[in-house]
Design a protein around this motif. Structure first.
Motif, PDB file in Angstrom:
ATOM      1  N   GLN A  87      34.438  33.639  47.460  1.00  0.00           N
ATOM      2  CA  GLN A  87      34.196  32.639  48.514  1.00  0.00           C
ATOM      3  C   GLN A  87      35.410  32.450  49.418  1.00  0.00           C
ATOM      4  N   HIS A  88      36.517  33.092  49.082  1.00  0.00           N
ATOM      5  CA  HIS A  88      37.760  32.957  49.847  1.00  0.00           C
ATOM      6  C   HIS A  88      38.221  34.346  50.297  1.00  0.00           C
ATOM      7  N   PRO A  89      37.628  34.893  51.352  1.00  0.00           N
ATOM      8  CA  PRO A  89      37.944  36.271  51.758  1.00  0.00           C
ATOM      9  C   PRO A  89      39.395  36.466  52.183  1.00  0.00           C
ATOM     10  N   LEU A 103      38.666  29.082  38.093  1.00  0.00           N
ATOM     11  CA  LEU A 103      38.646  30.291  38.909  1.00  0.00           C
ATOM     12  C   LEU A 103      37.819  31.382  38.243  1.00  0.00           C
ATOM     13  N   SER A 104      36.970  32.000  39.026  1.00  0.00           N
ATOM     14  CA  SER A 104      36.133  33.109  38.577  1.00  0.00           C
ATOM     15  C   SER A 104      36.022  34.088  39.731  1.00  0.00           C
ATOM     16  N   LEU A 105      35.426  35.226  39.479  1.00  0.00           N
ATOM     17  CA  LEU A 105      35.253  36.194  40.550  1.00  0.00           C
ATOM     18  C   LEU A 105      34.334  35.644  41.629  1.00  0.00           C
ATOM     19  N   ALA A 106      33.293  34.940  41.236  1.00  0.00           N
ATOM     20  CA  ALA A 106      32.384  34.359  42.230  1.00  0.00           C
ATOM     21  C   ALA A 106      33.128  33.383  43.132  1.00  0.00           C
ATOM     22  N   LYS A 107      33.996  32.562  42.541  1.00  0.00           N
ATOM     23  CA  LYS A 107      34.753  31.607  43.357  1.00  0.00           C
ATOM     24  C   LYS A 107      35.741  32.332  44.252  1.00  0.00           C
ATOM     25  N   LEU A 108      36.374  33.370  43.730  1.00  0.00           N
ATOM     26  CA  LEU A 108      37.350  34.119  44.523  1.00  0.00           C
ATOM     27  C   LEU A 108      36.676  34.800  45.718  1.00  0.00           C
ATOM     28  N   LYS A 144      43.377  37.427  45.484  1.00  0.00           N
ATOM     29  CA  LYS A 144      42.495  37.867  46.559  1.00  0.00           C
ATOM     30  C   LYS A 144      41.663  39.039  46.065  1.00  0.00           C
ATOM     31  N   TYR A 145      40.404  39.015  46.407  1.00  0.00           N
ATOM     32  CA  TYR A 145      39.478  40.084  46.027  1.00  0.00           C
ATOM     33  C   TYR A 145      38.690  40.524  47.245  1.00  0.00           C
ATOM     34  N   ALA A 146      38.372  41.815  47.309  1.00  0.00           N
ATOM     35  CA  ALA A 146      37.492  42.328  48.365  1.00  0.00           C
ATOM     36  C   ALA A 146      36.537  43.348  47.770  1.00  0.00           C
ATOM     37  N   ASP A 147      35.281  43.225  48.116  1.00  0.00           N
ATOM     38  CA  ASP A 147      34.314  44.266  47.779  1.00  0.00           C
ATOM     39  C   ASP A 147      34.601  45.505  48.608  1.00  0.00           C
ATOM     40  N   ALA A 148      33.977  46.610  48.241  1.00  0.00           N
ATOM     41  CA  ALA A 148      34.097  47.823  49.037  1.00  0.00           C
ATOM     42  C   ALA A 148      33.612  47.540  50.456  1.00  0.00           C
ATOM     43  N   THR A 187      33.706  42.132  60.885  1.00  0.00           N
ATOM     44  CA  THR A 187      35.082  42.021  60.402  1.00  0.00           C
ATOM     45  C   THR A 187      35.098  41.906  58.887  1.00  0.00           C
ATOM     46  N   HIS A 188      36.005  42.637  58.287  1.00  0.00           N
ATOM     47  CA  HIS A 188      36.168  42.671  56.836  1.00  0.00           C
ATOM     48  C   HIS A 188      37.625  42.346  56.517  1.00  0.00           C
ATOM     49  N   PHE A 189      37.858  41.548  55.477  1.00  0.00           N
ATOM     50  CA  PHE A 189      39.218  41.175  55.082  1.00  0.00           C
ATOM     51  C   PHE A 189      39.527  41.758  53.707  1.00  0.00           C
ATOM     52  N   ARG A 190      40.727  42.317  53.564  1.00  0.00           N
ATOM     53  CA  ARG A 190      41.171  42.849  52.275  1.00  0.00           C
ATOM     54  C   ARG A 190      42.692  42.946  52.278  1.00  0.00           C
ATOM     55  N   THR A 191      43.256  43.533  51.267  1.00  0.00           N
ATOM     56  CA  THR A 191      44.701  43.686  51.141  1.00  0.00           C
ATOM     57  C   THR A 191      45.078  45.139  51.359  1.00  0.00           C
ATOM     58  N   CYS A 192      46.120  45.381  52.127  1.00  0.00           N
ATOM     59  CA  CYS A 192      46.626  46.740  52.325  1.00  0.00           C
ATOM     60  C   CYS A 192      47.160  47.264  50.996  1.00  0.00           C
ATOM     61  N   THR A 193      46.894  48.542  50.717  1.00  0.00           N
ATOM     62  CA  THR A 193      47.292  49.141  49.437  1.00  0.00           C
ATOM     63  C   THR A 193      48.340  50.232  49.606  1.00  0.00           C
ATOM     64  N   LEU A 194      49.084  50.232  50.705  1.00  0.00           N
ATOM     65  CA  LEU A 194      50.031  51.314  50.958  1.00  0.00           C
ATOM     66  C   LEU A 194      51.470  50.968  50.595  1.00  0.00           C
ATOM     67  N   CYS A 195      51.727  49.770  50.130  1.00  0.00           N
ATOM     68  CA  CYS A 195      53.031  49.442  49.541  1.00  0.00           C
ATOM     69  C   CYS A 195      52.845  48.208  48.673  1.00  0.00           C
ATOM     70  N   GLU A 196      53.929  47.622  48.212  1.00  0.00           N
ATOM     71  CA  GLU A 196      53.845  46.544  47.233  1.00  0.00           C
ATOM     72  C   GLU A 196      53.668  45.154  47.831  1.00  0.00           C
TER      73      GLU A 196
END
Length: 731
Positions: free
Chosen positions: A550-552, A543-548, A458-462, A8-17
């Motif tokens: 840690q919160h998928p 807050l940093s990218l590393a800390k972010l 919120k951040y997600a890697d590829a 399972t992978h968590f990210r944000t939908c990019t198809l609207c605002e």
């Protein structure tokens, strides 16, 4: 065994605002299912049909993955290095022969979702070195940004309705039930709207159509298209005349108060009522309700931006919120505090520093109105555009008089498109550079966190690595910039060449992730580089990218907070209530709707659909299947007047062209108004979007007029377009 394991992978939908959180179940490189993320602090598990279709975009066999070169009528694969080399050299050759402004570029709406484009766009614009820059902004929200620049000193100072805490929401030209919220990023926006009425509040919707959002509103009022500024003027007049204004602390934060009473007593309420179609008694009642509400907010969106008085509309909305004390307070109109603060890292903006060559329209934010793009290509003379770069856009379908732009693209010396579809616009390119898909690169919402109704990050890697032979947008633009810069610097003296080489080596250190990390650390929740960490709610380093990472599911940064005067960018740290150009535009409004103003004929407006946003989503079958979405909405009274019945075909005619339309009778549209959706018209030859071509629809922008603009902002008029209707008879 590992290859069969479902992850399972968590990210944000990019198809609207709306920035809805999604969970993606996958096995290897196969997506099993997509659903809402119940642990996302912003969207709380909500997802709309577009979110499920992300897998269709990822799996689409017609999505381009290899650069293509047009040779005659054929499209042939070309190696990345060869393609990028040819693009860089051809663009610079055109500028060397015809001048730097012989090159134009256009950025489409999807770039706002793409971290790689956003972080490389500034450098790419500089490498292009042309004044002829365009974007979807002048087909959408540019009036909003211009007003923010005039009043608050920064074009990115987006005013955000605090719908989670308001008790009275007045909406004009907005349909969040279809858009999921626009310049109001609100995951589960319908749940949030229901929350207003559940706590005893009221929602009033002003729109020429009884839209899907009307189902969630307490009251709906039809309004004549293009007269929203009159309605707002009427509200303000009632509030001023009845001494209902209560600006509170805003009295000391703003200048120009003495001007308002004389500015706003311009048209009698009876004439305003006649022109808008809203009874004077209702205008008075709504004004009193708004001014008397404990917490109220007026919010206007695309329906009032893409009309003749777009900038004036947004100015009057700001005045309404300010006069009633509902700016920069809970439940009113507020400003977000994003983790990466673009207001501090981007320029404040600027206006009328130069003008378009043919029509003489002013730039804003170093962009010219997209309504002039075609004429800049077609009209001969010094500075005529002869080469074009399109990025993640389809202006043939989205800009006014798209047929004219189509003709303009056909005669260019060179065109390159950065896009992963061969569509109505990119089919005119000589080379197409396809970037990786949304699951194949990092994701962080730089732009939409500016619009968020609640502060989050919120951040997600590829999710998937780049397939062999593919490149991301960041890779493409970084490479193009380097190639163009090196050609230019090669002609410079040795000291300048050495300085460039040093700068280039330093620049290589700043990868996309390092730039984002720096933005987070220097933002309001980071440590600011040292001692500020002690004042931060995030213990330790901030807050940093590393800390972010840690919160998928993302981090909840809290509700919107009052931020004035610290957030103001005006020189005197005051809100400017009466900018000169907006005051002058009020004169134009009064002249337009003076005593001699007659009743308009039939007017065309657009409409949104929950399953679509931009034309590039139409190659997903799950989004285009089902009911006909391109029928012309027509009131039964107008149908009788034209001798039409439901499902009849008719000719819809404007000053720029005509369409054969299928009529759908509905009492949900105001008499005298007809409606078509945006983004369709997939009937052109030479494309590779077979699902879209099987559901072509018709393009509303084959009727819109590039000469109809908001004179102040240059924004295209896509609502309130004069048309005529005739029964269709086959020869």
């Amino acid at each position: 065994m590992a290859a069969t394991e479902v992850k399972t992978h968590f990210r944000t939908c990019t198809l609207c605002e709306s920035m809805c959180g999604i969970r993606v179940d996958y096995r290897g490189e196969q997506i099993i299912a997509i659903g809402g993320d119940p642990d996302d602090p912003h969207s709380r598990g909500h997802i709309c049909p577009k979110g499920y279709a992300l897998q269709d975009l990822h799996n689409d066999p017609e999505r381009l993955r290899t650069p293509l070169k047009r040779v005659g009528e054929q499209w042939l694969p070309i190696a990345w290095d060869d393609a990028l080399e040819e693009v860089a050299s051809r663009l610079l050759e055109v500028q060397a022969s015809h001048g730097k402004d012989a090159l134009a570029a256009y950025w489409g709406n999807p770039i706002a979702h793409n971290l790689g484009i956003l972080l490389s766009m500034g450098r790419f614009r500089q490498a292009l070195g042309t004044r002829n820059l365009f974007s979807a902004s002048t087909l959408d929200q540019m009036p909003h940004q211009l007003v923010s620049y005039f009043m608050y000193g920064h074009s990115q100072m987006f005013t955000i309705p605090d719908i989670d805490r308001t008790s009275y929401l007045l909406m004009l030209g907005a349909n969040p039930a279809a858009s999921n919220g626009s310049l109001m990023s609100a995951g589960d926006v319908l749940g949030r709207l229901q929350g207003i009425t559940a706590r005893g509040g009221k929602i009033v919707l002003i729109d020429p159509r009884r839209t899907e959002t009307a189902l969630y509103a307490s009251e709906h009022q039809f309004i004549q298209p293009g007269t929203d500024a009159l309605f707002l003027l009427g509200l303000l007049q009632v509030i001023i005349q009845r001494r209902l204004s209560k600006p509170g602390r805003l009295l000391e934060l703003a200048k120009g108060w003495e001007s308002l009473s004389t500015l706003l007593e311009r048209l009698p309420l009876a004439r305003i009522a006649k022109q808008t179609g809203i009874a004077a008694a209702d205008i008075e009642r709504i004004a009193i309700e708004f001014a008397s509400a404990d917490r109220a907010v007026c919010y206007g969106r695309m329906g009032i931006s893409t009309q003749e008085f777009g900038a004036l509309n947004h100015w009057l909305i700001n005045l309404l919120n300010i006069l009633t004390g509902n700016l920069d307070r809970a439940g009113g109109m507020m400003f977000s505090t994003p983790a990466v603060d673009l207001l501090k890292t981007s320029g404040r903006g600027g206006f009328d520093r130069y003008r378009s060559r043919v029509r003489g329209l002013p730039e804003f934010n170093r962009e010219l109105p997209t309504a002039v793009l075609a004429e800049e290509m077609l009209v001969p003379g010094q500075g005529q555009v002869r080469a074009f770069v399109s990025v993640a856009g389809n202006p043939v379908l989205s800009s006014p008089n798209g047929r004219q732009l189509e003709q303009a693209l056909e005669q260019l010396e060179f065109m390159v498109s950065v896009d992963f579809y061969l569509n109505e616009t990119t089919r005119h390119a000589h080379i197409i550079l396809p970037p990786t898909g949304p699951f194949e690169h990092e994701q962080y919402d730089l732009v939409f966190n500016l619009f968020s109704v609640h502060n989050v990050a919120k951040y997600a890697d590829a999710l998937f690595p780049h397939p062999p032979g593919t490149r991301s947008d960041w890779d493409i633009f970084t490479d193009l910039c380097q190639r163009m810069e090196r050609r230019k610097i090669a002609r410079k003296p040795l000291p300048q060449r050495l300085k460039y080489e040093l700068k280039a080596r330093l620049g290589a250190f700043f990868t996309l992730q390092r730039i984002l990390d720096q933005g987070l650390r220097q933002g309001p929740y980071g440590n600011g580089g040292g001692w500020l960490a002690r004042l931060n709610p995030f213990a330790g380093k901030g807050l940093s990218l590393a800390k972010l990472k840690q919160h998928p599911h993302g981090i909840d940064l809290g509700p919107l907070k009052p931020s004035l005067p610290g957030r103001l960018f005006t020189r005197d740290k005051k809100i400017d209530l009466a900018p000169g150009l907006l005051v002058q535009d009020l004169d134009r409004l009064c002249q337009r709707f003076g005593a001699q103003a007659g009743k308009p004929g039939l007017l065309l407006i657009g409409r949104r659909d929950l399953r679509t946003n931009n034309s590039w989503m139409h190659n997903s079958y799950r989004l285009v299947k089902g009911k006909e979405r391109c029928a012309l909405f027509l009131h039964p009274d107008d149908a009788d007047a034209h001798g039409l019945s439901n499902r009849d075909q008719a000719r819809l005619i404007s000053a720029k062209g005509e369409l054969i339309v299928t009529v759908k009778l509905t009492a949900d549209i105001m008499p005298g108004v007809v409606s078509l959706p945006h983004g369709w018209g997939h009937h052109r030859p030479g494309m590779r979007i077979s699902t879209a071509q099987a559901h072509p629809g018709i393009s509303m922008n084959d009727l819109t007029d590039e000469h109809l603009i908001d004179e102040l902002s240059g924004n295209a008029v896509l609502n309130g377009v004069p048309v005529t209707l005739q029964r269709y008879r086959e020869n």
